[in-house]
Design a protein around this motif. Structure first.
Motif, PDB file in Angstrom:
ATOM      1  N   GLU A 105      67.425  49.607  26.453  1.00  7.39           N
ATOM      2  CA  GLU A 105      67.882  48.754  27.870  1.00  7.39           C
ATOM      3  C   GLU A 105      67.241  49.483  28.930  1.00  7.39           C
ATOM      4  O   GLU A 105      67.521  50.738  28.976  1.00  7.39           O
ATOM      5  N   GLY A 106      67.162  48.836  30.035  1.00  7.48           N
ATOM      6  CA  GLY A 106      66.728  49.266  31.187  1.00  7.48           C
ATOM      7  C   GLY A 106      67.400  48.425  32.436  1.00  7.48           C
ATOM      8  O   GLY A 106      67.810  47.222  32.073  1.00  7.48           O
ATOM      9  N   ARG A 107      67.208  48.888  33.654  1.00  4.32           N
ATOM     10  CA  ARG A 107      67.472  48.005  34.743  1.00  4.32           C
ATOM     11  C   ARG A 107      66.331  47.918  35.715  1.00  4.32           C
ATOM     12  O   ARG A 107      65.796  48.795  35.970  1.00  4.32           O
ATOM     13  N   ALA A 108      65.916  46.552  35.770  1.00  2.00           N
ATOM     14  CA  ALA A 108      64.802  46.213  36.652  1.00  2.00           C
ATOM     15  C   ALA A 108      65.163  46.619  38.035  1.00  2.00           C
ATOM     16  O   ALA A 108      66.056  46.309  38.681  1.00  2.00           O
ATOM     17  N   LEU A 109      63.987  47.212  38.760  1.00  2.00           N
ATOM     18  CA  LEU A 109      63.948  47.623  40.043  1.00  2.00           C
ATOM     19  C   LEU A 109      63.483  46.737  40.932  1.00  2.00           C
ATOM     20  O   LEU A 109      63.305  46.893  42.309  1.00  2.00           O
ATOM     21  N   ASP A 110      62.902  45.914  40.427  1.00  2.00           N
ATOM     22  CA  ASP A 110      61.884  44.570  41.151  1.00  2.00           C
ATOM     23  C   ASP A 110      61.910  43.417  40.506  1.00  2.00           C
ATOM     24  O   ASP A 110      62.581  43.524  39.616  1.00  2.00           O
ATOM     25  N   ARG A 111      61.575  42.344  41.073  1.00  2.00           N
ATOM     26  CA  ARG A 111      61.266  40.984  40.566  1.00  2.00           C
ATOM     27  C   ARG A 111      59.706  40.925  40.163  1.00  2.00           C
ATOM     28  O   ARG A 111      59.019  41.542  40.751  1.00  2.00           O
ATOM     29  N   ALA A 112      59.485  40.355  39.082  1.00  2.00           N
ATOM     30  CA  ALA A 112      58.269  40.323  38.461  1.00  2.00           C
ATOM     31  C   ALA A 112      58.287  38.993  37.568  1.00  2.00           C
ATOM     32  O   ALA A 112      59.303  38.716  37.004  1.00  2.00           O
ATOM     33  N   GLY A 113      57.021  38.496  37.330  1.00  2.00           N
ATOM     34  CA  GLY A 113      56.728  37.494  36.545  1.00  2.00           C
ATOM     35  C   GLY A 113      55.958  37.709  35.231  1.00  2.00           C
ATOM     36  O   GLY A 113      55.824  38.909  35.384  1.00  2.00           O
ATOM     37  N   GLU A 114      55.815  36.864  34.430  1.00  2.00           N
ATOM     38  CA  GLU A 114      54.876  37.247  33.197  1.00  2.00           C
ATOM     39  C   GLU A 114      53.640  37.923  33.433  1.00  2.00           C
ATOM     40  O   GLU A 114      52.554  37.611  34.463  1.00  2.00           O
ATOM     41  N   GLY A 115      53.177  39.100  33.092  1.00  2.00           N
ATOM     42  CA  GLY A 115      52.082  39.644  33.164  1.00  2.00           C
ATOM     43  C   GLY A 115      52.066  40.919  34.296  1.00  2.00           C
ATOM     44  O   GLY A 115      51.165  41.576  34.357  1.00  2.00           O
ATOM     45  N   GLU A 116      52.933  40.825  35.203  1.00  2.00           N
ATOM     46  CA  GLU A 116      53.239  41.520  36.090  1.00  2.00           C
ATOM     47  C   GLU A 116      53.809  42.827  35.690  1.00  2.00           C
ATOM     48  O   GLU A 116      54.607  43.025  35.055  1.00  2.00           O
ATOM     49  N   THR A 117      53.447  43.900  36.590  1.00  2.00           N
ATOM     50  CA  THR A 117      53.896  45.218  36.496  1.00  2.00           C
ATOM     51  C   THR A 117      55.125  45.554  37.324  1.00  2.00           C
ATOM     52  O   THR A 117      55.459  44.839  38.326  1.00  2.00           O
ATOM     53  N   VAL A 118      56.277  45.966  36.705  1.00  2.00           N
ATOM     54  CA  VAL A 118      57.580  46.181  37.206  1.00  2.00           C
ATOM     55  C   VAL A 118      58.110  47.411  36.747  1.00  2.00           C
ATOM     56  O   VAL A 118      57.859  48.073  35.817  1.00  2.00           O
ATOM     57  N   ARG A 119      58.858  48.160  37.679  1.00  2.00           N
ATOM     58  CA  ARG A 119      59.690  49.397  37.592  1.00  2.00           C
ATOM     59  C   ARG A 119      60.846  49.116  36.767  1.00  2.00           C
ATOM     60  O   ARG A 119      61.604  48.251  37.413  1.00  2.00           O
ATOM     61  N   VAL A 120      61.269  49.865  35.964  1.00  2.00           N
ATOM     62  CA  VAL A 120      62.524  49.944  35.394  1.00  2.00           C
ATOM     63  C   VAL A 120      63.159  51.211  35.178  1.00  2.00           C
ATOM     64  O   VAL A 120      62.389  52.056  34.780  1.00  2.00           O
ATOM     65  N   MET A 121      64.379  51.189  35.456  1.00  2.00           N
ATOM     66  CA  MET A 121      65.136  52.481  35.011  1.00  2.00           C
ATOM     67  C   MET A 121      65.790  52.492  33.501  1.00  2.00           C
ATOM     68  O   MET A 121      66.602  51.506  33.307  1.00  2.00           O
ATOM     69  N   ASN A 122      65.147  53.301  32.895  1.00  2.00           N
ATOM     70  CA  ASN A 122      65.856  53.417  31.423  1.00  2.00           C
ATOM     71  C   ASN A 122      67.210  53.631  31.492  1.00  2.00           C
ATOM     72  O   ASN A 122      67.647  54.983  31.996  1.00  2.00           O
ATOM     73  N   LEU A 123      68.240  53.234  30.929  1.00  2.00           N
ATOM     74  CA  LEU A 123      69.443  53.358  31.183  1.00  2.00           C
ATOM     75  C   LEU A 123      70.237  54.564  30.248  1.00  2.00           C
ATOM     76  O   LEU A 123      71.142  55.260  30.767  1.00  2.00           O
ATOM     77  N   THR A 124      69.293  54.871  29.345  1.00  2.00           N
ATOM     78  CA  THR A 124      69.699  56.026  28.563  1.00  2.00           C
ATOM     79  C   THR A 124      69.369  57.351  28.990  1.00  2.00           C
ATOM     80  O   THR A 124      70.149  58.291  29.230  1.00  2.00           O
ATOM     81  N   SER A 125      68.126  57.326  29.399  1.00  2.00           N
ATOM     82  CA  SER A 125      67.490  58.704  30.083  1.00  2.00           C
ATOM     83  C   SER A 125      67.731  58.860  31.679  1.00  2.00           C
ATOM     84  O   SER A 125      67.425  59.935  32.234  1.00  2.00           O
ATOM     85  N   ARG A 126      67.749  57.593  32.141  1.00  2.00           N
ATOM     86  CA  ARG A 126      67.834  57.518  33.876  1.00  2.00           C
ATOM     87  C   ARG A 126      66.318  57.852  34.391  1.00  2.00           C
ATOM     88  O   ARG A 126      66.502  58.079  35.605  1.00  2.00           O
ATOM     89  N   GLN A 127      65.410  57.824  33.564  1.00  2.00           N
ATOM     90  CA  GLN A 127      64.056  58.084  34.114  1.00  2.00           C
ATOM     91  C   GLN A 127      63.340  56.553  34.329  1.00  2.00           C
ATOM     92  O   GLN A 127      63.844  55.359  33.969  1.00  2.00           O
ATOM     93  N   ILE A 128      62.683  56.630  35.381  1.00  2.00           N
ATOM     94  CA  ILE A 128      61.957  55.481  35.893  1.00  2.00           C
ATOM     95  C   ILE A 128      60.772  55.309  35.344  1.00  2.00           C
ATOM     96  O   ILE A 128      59.852  56.290  35.292  1.00  2.00           O
TER      97      ILE A 128
END
Length: 143
Positions: A105-128
């Protein structure tokens, strides 16, 4: 200059630019950002505007990235695929390489549609990490 001259067609004066296909897509009303455009939200005006969309099919069903104003041209950067991932939403991250498949699981840091690039924080490792939004709203990373 010839594209600006009117043409007599069946007794009506029609701008030559409209006949030639030089059209600009404009908003018919004020449209807020993050709204999905419908057929009543856009219309074609004669004349070409550099960088503006020229066909309703390019915008209908797309989501606005910025506010649109009546009579103003709609540019490609102002619309995009409807968002499947909302900012701060919990999303599934998928990594696949050969036979290896990892999902978390991760937490999205942006809004994005299909095929777009999005930044996500990995909830386990806290890595973006960055990934591409899949049709089901999950995010594929590592490709």
């Amino acid at each position: 200059m010839a594209g600006l001259l009117p043409v007599l067609l069946l007794g009506f004066l029609v701008p030559a630019a409209l006949l030639a296909g030089d059209n600009t897509l404009v908003a018919t009303r004020a449209v807020r950002a993050s709204s999905v455009l419908g057929p009543d939200d856009v219309t074609l005006l004669p004349g070409s505007t550099p960088g503006a969309l020229s066909s309703p099919e390019e915008a209908i069903g797309q989501e606005t990235r910025a506010a649109l104003y009546p009579g103003r041209p709609i540019y490609a950067g102002q619309v995009g695929p409807p968002a499947l991932v909302e900012r701060n939403a919990t999303v599934m991250l998928h990594f696949r390489q050969g036979a290896l498949f990892i999902s978390t699981e991760g937490r999205a840091l942006d809004r994005a549609g299909e095929g777009e690039t999005v930044r996500v924080m990995n909830l386990t490792s806290r890595q973006i990490v960055q990934g591409r939004v899949a049709p089901d709203g999950s995010v594929e990373v590592g490709r």
